[in-house]
Scaffold this motif. Structure first.
Motif, PDB file in Angstrom:
ATOM      1  N   PRO A  72       0.826  -1.214   0.000  1.00  0.00           N
ATOM      2  CA  PRO A  72       0.000   0.000   0.000  1.00  0.00           C
ATOM      3  C   PRO A  72       0.858   1.260   0.000  1.00  0.00           C
ATOM      4  CG  PRO A  72       0.003  -1.033   2.171  1.00  0.00           C
ATOM      5  CD  PRO A  72       0.693  -1.985   1.247  1.00  0.00           C
ATOM      6  N   MET A  73       0.307   2.340  -0.543  1.00  0.00           N
ATOM      7  CA  MET A  73       1.050   3.593  -0.652  1.00  0.00           C
ATOM      8  C   MET A  73       1.155   4.326   0.682  1.00  0.00           C
ATOM      9  SD  MET A  73      -0.008   5.496  -4.168  1.00  0.00           S
ATOM     10  CE  MET A  73       0.470   4.846  -5.766  1.00  0.00           C
ATOM     11  N   ALA A  74       0.154   4.231   1.515  1.00  0.00           N
ATOM     12  CA  ALA A  74       0.120   5.074   2.706  1.00  0.00           C
ATOM     13  C   ALA A  74      -0.651   4.377   3.814  1.00  0.00           C
ATOM     14  CB  ALA A  74      -0.523   6.418   2.378  1.00  0.00           C
ATOM     15  N   GLY A  75      -0.520   4.952   5.020  1.00  0.00           N
ATOM     16  CA  GLY A  75      -1.268   4.472   6.165  1.00  0.00           C
ATOM     17  C   GLY A  75      -0.513   3.458   6.995  1.00  0.00           C
ATOM     18  N   GLY A  76      -0.992   3.244   8.211  1.00  0.00           N
ATOM     19  CA  GLY A  76      -0.383   2.265   9.094  1.00  0.00           C
ATOM     20  C   GLY A  76      -1.101   0.937   9.073  1.00  0.00           C
ATOM     21  N   TYR A  77      -2.375   0.936   8.666  1.00  0.00           N
ATOM     22  CA  TYR A  77      -3.153  -0.292   8.537  1.00  0.00           C
ATOM     23  C   TYR A  77      -4.351   0.016   7.642  1.00  0.00           C
ATOM     24  CZ  TYR A  77      -5.769   1.967  12.315  1.00  0.00           C
ATOM     25  OH  TYR A  77      -6.453   2.859  13.076  1.00  0.00           O
ATOM     26  N   THR A  78      -5.064  -1.006   7.257  1.00  0.00           N
ATOM     27  CA  THR A  78      -6.195  -0.847   6.347  1.00  0.00           C
ATOM     28  C   THR A  78      -7.285  -0.003   6.996  1.00  0.00           C
ATOM     29  OG1 THR A  78      -5.723  -3.001   5.365  1.00  0.00           O
ATOM     30  CG2 THR A  78      -7.913  -2.075   4.973  1.00  0.00           C
ATOM     31  N   VAL A  79      -7.820   0.932   6.229  1.00  0.00           N
ATOM     32  CA  VAL A  79      -8.876   1.808   6.739  1.00  0.00           C
ATOM     33  C   VAL A  79     -10.092   0.969   7.128  1.00  0.00           C
ATOM     34  CG1 VAL A  79     -10.425   3.720   6.184  1.00  0.00           C
ATOM     35  CG2 VAL A  79      -8.080   3.716   5.311  1.00  0.00           C
ATOM     36  N   GLY A  80     -10.582   1.186   8.340  1.00  0.00           N
ATOM     37  CA  GLY A  80     -11.739   0.451   8.831  1.00  0.00           C
ATOM     38  C   GLY A  80     -11.404  -0.762   9.667  1.00  0.00           C
ATOM     39  N   ALA A  81     -10.128  -1.171   9.649  1.00  0.00           N
ATOM     40  CA  ALA A  81      -9.733  -2.341  10.439  1.00  0.00           C
ATOM     41  C   ALA A  81      -9.698  -1.997  11.924  1.00  0.00           C
ATOM     42  CB  ALA A  81      -8.371  -2.851   9.980  1.00  0.00           C
ATOM     43  N   ARG A  82     -10.054  -2.953  12.751  1.00  0.00           N
ATOM     44  CA  ARG A  82     -10.040  -2.754  14.200  1.00  0.00           C
ATOM     45  C   ARG A  82      -8.711  -3.234  14.765  1.00  0.00           C
ATOM     46  NH1 ARG A  82     -15.149  -4.624  17.522  1.00  0.00           N
ATOM     47  NH2 ARG A  82     -13.807  -3.573  19.057  1.00  0.00           N
ATOM     48  N   ALA A  83      -8.090  -2.368  15.568  1.00  0.00           N
ATOM     49  CA  ALA A  83      -6.803  -2.720  16.168  1.00  0.00           C
ATOM     50  C   ALA A  83      -6.993  -3.857  17.172  1.00  0.00           C
ATOM     51  CB  ALA A  83      -6.197  -1.509  16.863  1.00  0.00           C
ATOM     52  N   SER A  84      -6.193  -4.915  17.023  1.00  0.00           N
ATOM     53  CA  SER A  84      -6.259  -6.061  17.929  1.00  0.00           C
ATOM     54  C   SER A  84      -4.945  -6.823  17.823  1.00  0.00           C
ATOM     55  CB  SER A  84      -7.445  -6.966  17.576  1.00  0.00           C
ATOM     56  OG  SER A  84      -7.265  -7.523  16.287  1.00  0.00           O
ATOM     57  N   TRP A  85      -4.815  -7.843  18.665  1.00  0.00           N
ATOM     58  CA  TRP A  85      -3.608  -8.668  18.634  1.00  0.00           C
ATOM     59  C   TRP A  85      -3.809  -9.910  17.771  1.00  0.00           C
ATOM     60  CZ3 TRP A  85       0.761  -6.644  19.982  1.00  0.00           C
ATOM     61  CH2 TRP A  85       0.803  -5.652  20.950  1.00  0.00           C
ATOM     62  N   SER A  86      -4.781  -9.874  16.890  1.00  0.00           N
ATOM     63  CA  SER A  86      -5.027 -11.006  16.008  1.00  0.00           C
ATOM     64  C   SER A  86      -3.925 -11.100  14.950  1.00  0.00           C
ATOM     65  CB  SER A  86      -6.395 -10.864  15.333  1.00  0.00           C
ATOM     66  OG  SER A  86      -6.412  -9.728  14.480  1.00  0.00           O
ATOM     67  N   TRP A  87      -3.727 -12.312  14.453  1.00  0.00           N
ATOM     68  CA  TRP A  87      -2.708 -12.537  13.439  1.00  0.00           C
ATOM     69  C   TRP A  87      -3.001 -11.742  12.165  1.00  0.00           C
ATOM     70  CZ3 TRP A  87       2.017 -14.015  12.752  1.00  0.00           C
ATOM     71  CH2 TRP A  87       2.457 -14.410  11.484  1.00  0.00           C
ATOM     72  N   ARG A  88      -4.262 -11.617  11.823  1.00  0.00           N
ATOM     73  CA  ARG A  88      -4.656 -10.880  10.626  1.00  0.00           C
ATOM     74  C   ARG A  88      -4.264  -9.409  10.721  1.00  0.00           C
ATOM     75  NH1 ARG A  88     -10.783 -11.046   8.065  1.00  0.00           N
ATOM     76  NH2 ARG A  88     -10.343  -9.820   6.172  1.00  0.00           N
ATOM     77  N   PHE A  89      -4.491  -8.808  11.874  1.00  0.00           N
ATOM     78  CA  PHE A  89      -4.152  -7.392  12.039  1.00  0.00           C
ATOM     79  C   PHE A  89      -2.638  -7.192  12.069  1.00  0.00           C
ATOM     80  CE2 PHE A  89      -3.439  -3.543  14.621  1.00  0.00           C
ATOM     81  CZ  PHE A  89      -4.153  -2.635  13.848  1.00  0.00           C
ATOM     82  N   VAL A  90      -1.899  -8.120  12.687  1.00  0.00           N
ATOM     83  CA  VAL A  90      -0.438  -8.012  12.726  1.00  0.00           C
ATOM     84  C   VAL A  90       0.138  -8.089  11.313  1.00  0.00           C
ATOM     85  CG1 VAL A  90       1.673  -9.145  13.500  1.00  0.00           C
ATOM     86  CG2 VAL A  90      -0.248  -8.887  15.079  1.00  0.00           C
ATOM     87  N   VAL A  91      -0.384  -9.004  10.500  1.00  0.00           N
ATOM     88  CA  VAL A  91       0.068  -9.115   9.105  1.00  0.00           C
ATOM     89  C   VAL A  91      -0.250  -7.823   8.351  1.00  0.00           C
ATOM     90  CG1 VAL A  91      -0.317 -10.328   6.918  1.00  0.00           C
ATOM     91  CG2 VAL A  91      -0.099 -11.621   9.047  1.00  0.00           C
ATOM     92  N   ASP A  92      -1.394  -7.228   8.645  1.00  0.00           N
ATOM     93  CA  ASP A  92      -1.770  -5.965   8.002  1.00  0.00           C
ATOM     94  C   ASP A  92      -0.796  -4.849   8.399  1.00  0.00           C
ATOM     95  OD1 ASP A  92      -3.408  -4.355   6.380  1.00  0.00           O
ATOM     96  OD2 ASP A  92      -4.510  -3.632   8.123  1.00  0.00           O
ATOM     97  N   LEU A  93      -0.394  -4.812   9.665  1.00  0.00           N
ATOM     98  CA  LEU A  93       0.583  -3.821  10.123  1.00  0.00           C
ATOM     99  C   LEU A  93       1.916  -3.996   9.416  1.00  0.00           C
ATOM    100  CD1 LEU A  93       0.062  -3.676  14.006  1.00  0.00           C
ATOM    101  CD2 LEU A  93      -0.666  -2.008  12.310  1.00  0.00           C
TER     102      LEU A  93
END
Length: 334
Positions: free
Chosen positions: A177-198
């Protein structure tokens, strides 16, 4: 007791003096500028079409001065600044009123710390190891090739490298992705999916910093190593028939790495200042982006908070490395 008086106490005093001078400079510099944040705030209100009678303007000006710590003479403001500073209160943000400055820093700091801590440590390890090996085996073809690559990469500003990464790997080849720290609309959590997104969003900013960092650490380590391999004790070890690997590990690398450790401590301290342009290029929600928005909006409280935090971090990093240096260099213990 001699260690405390001759080594520990002077360094603690030096740390406190640096913090005092840094905080004083941070306090006075914004107040020497011609702009007035209170008047700017009032002008912004009137420019939006709000009518304020003179009595309301006077009361609002007085409240804002008390709120922002600008009430009284310059010395009264200075004492109030230190009272707030000792309890970690930098006041509210001008541009994001009434959010406290420390709240904004606390929200942005984990992003910058995660990005820069990884990129700094990774580039330091890779650059130091490769630089030490290249300096120890300088006559080999691979060492000369690495030196040419490092000398080509090192002069490139890291923001140019960031722009190149965006164009190549986010636009031409849309892998990241060009910008941002994570996908817009994603909920911050300690899930594997969110960590991969980060990791997916932070890869390009980290890569741009790592590439430039490896080149710098490589050249520094190689320069120091090239001087050490000609020292008498190294020549004597070679004449005594010691294995080359033992000479490199125990004689060359252990002495050449000392300046690198000092540089690493300073680099880790700089983490709290953020990679301003890199975070701005990638719209990464870290301290650098926060500092940029504060500078654009004239948010003096936020600028002072970030700057002072960076000063404390650098001074603390230098103090820690001074205390740990005797573990790496026996000459200091002696």
């Amino acid at each position: 007791m001699p260690f405390f008086k001759r080594y520990l106490l002077p360094r603690i005093l030096q740390f406190l003096v640096v913090i005092f001078i840094g905080a004083t400079v941070v306090f006075f510099v914004p107040r020497l500028t011609p702009s007035d944040p209170i008047e700017s705030h009032l002008e912004q209100l009137t420019s939006q079409g709000q009518y304020l009678d003179p009595a309301a303007v006077t009361a609002l000006r007085s409240s804002l001065k008390e709120l922002y710590g600008l009430e009284g003479t310059i010395w009264q403001q200075y004492l109030s600044f230190w009272r707030r500073l000792l309890v970690g209160d930098f006041g509210p943000s001008f541009s994001q009123f009434p959010t406290p400055v420390m709240t904004l820093i606390r929200l942005s700091l984990p992003w910058t710390a995660g990005l820069l801590l990884f990129s700094t440590l990774f580039s330091w390890i890779v650059g130091t190891v490769l630089g030490g090996l290249a300096g120890s085996f300088s006559s080999t073809g691979w060492a000369k090739a690495l030196e040419v690559v490092a000398m080509t990469i090192r002069p490139i500003p890291y923001y140019i490298m960031a722009l190149f990464m965006v164009i190549l790997l986010a636009y031409v080849f849309p892998v990241f992705p060009m910008a941002g720290g994570y996908t817009v609309g994603a909920r911050a959590s300690w899930s594997w999916r969110f960590v991969v997104d980060l990791v997916h969003h932070g890869f390009l900013p980290a890569l741009s910093l790592v590439i430039i960092g490896v080149g710098g650490w490589f050249l520094q380590m190689r320069s120091v190593t090239s001087n050490i391999v000609g020292e008498d004790y190294v020549v004597y070890a070679e004449a005594a028939g010691l294995p080359k690997t033992k000479i490199v590990n125990q004689y060359v690398m252990r002495n050449a790495i000392l300046p690198q450790i000092t540089g690493l401590a300073l680099s880790l301290g700089m983490i709290f200042g953020g990679a301003l342009i890199t975070e701005t290029v990638f719209s990464y929600p870290g301290i650098g982006t926060l500092l940029y928005s504060a500078a654009i909006g004239g948010d003096y409280n936020l600028i002072m908070g970030i700057t002072l935090l960076s000063i404390v971090a650098v001074a603390l990093a230098v103090l820690i490395i001074d205390l740990l240096y005797p573990l790496f260099d026996p000459r200091v213990r002696y």
